[in-house]
Design a protein around this motif. Structure first.
Motif: not given
Length: 166
Positions: A3-8, A10-12, A20, A110, A113
């Protein structure tokens, strides 16, 4: 994580400098697969009596015992922060252990998060612990701590040799 792969991702990207799309498809995508794989082992690692044959029946016993070792320390490098965390941590947790993870000093975002997401989905406090800082201080403290029963390390050969010498 799904559910949070885009945010992860971005942080990565911010954390390690990964492109990205590479972070999204490989770093996060493979990490999700690793967690799914080891989640499947959670109810399969168990003690059992194993039948064996011998010339003298009833004189032999073979069994396995599920016995988590306790606290596992994990030290990971700056490259592939989420994948390194996943490769090490998922197996430890599936086997019933708790972890203290020290991400590289230059790429802790990462891991932080991930710990936030783990807490949000109900992983009990104290199961996943993230400790940030330098290797000479935090890493050394982990190596010296009597309650850390096993240490997983990925990093330089020089530091690895120092850890093994302890």
């Amino acid at each position: 994580m799904e559910e949070n792969k885009e945010e992860l991702a971005t942080i990565e990207s911010i954390d390690s400098g990964a492109v990205y799309t590479l972070a999204l498809k490989v770093h996060v995508g493979m990490s999700i697969q690793v967690w799914r794989y080891f989640a499947g082992w959670c109810d399969k690692i168990q003690g059992e009596t194993i039948p064996i044959t011998d010339a003298r029946p009833n004189y032999n016993l073979c069994f396995t015992r599920r016995e988590p070792i306790g606290v596992v320390g994990l030290i990971t490098p700056w490259n592939y922060p989420l994948m390194m965390l996943s490769w090490k941590m998922a197996a430890c947790l599936a086997a019933g252990n708790t972890v203290v993870h020290k991400p590289a000093q230059v790429s802790p975002l990462t891991a932080l998060k991930f710990a936030e997401l783990a807490a949000r989905v109900g992983i009990p406090a104290g199961v996943i612990n993230i400790v940030c800082g330098t290797g000479s201080q935090v890493g050394q403290a982990m190596c010296d701590h009597p309650k850390i029963r096993k240490l997983g390390f990925t990093g330089s050969t020089e530091v690895g040799a120092q850890i093994m010498a302890r």
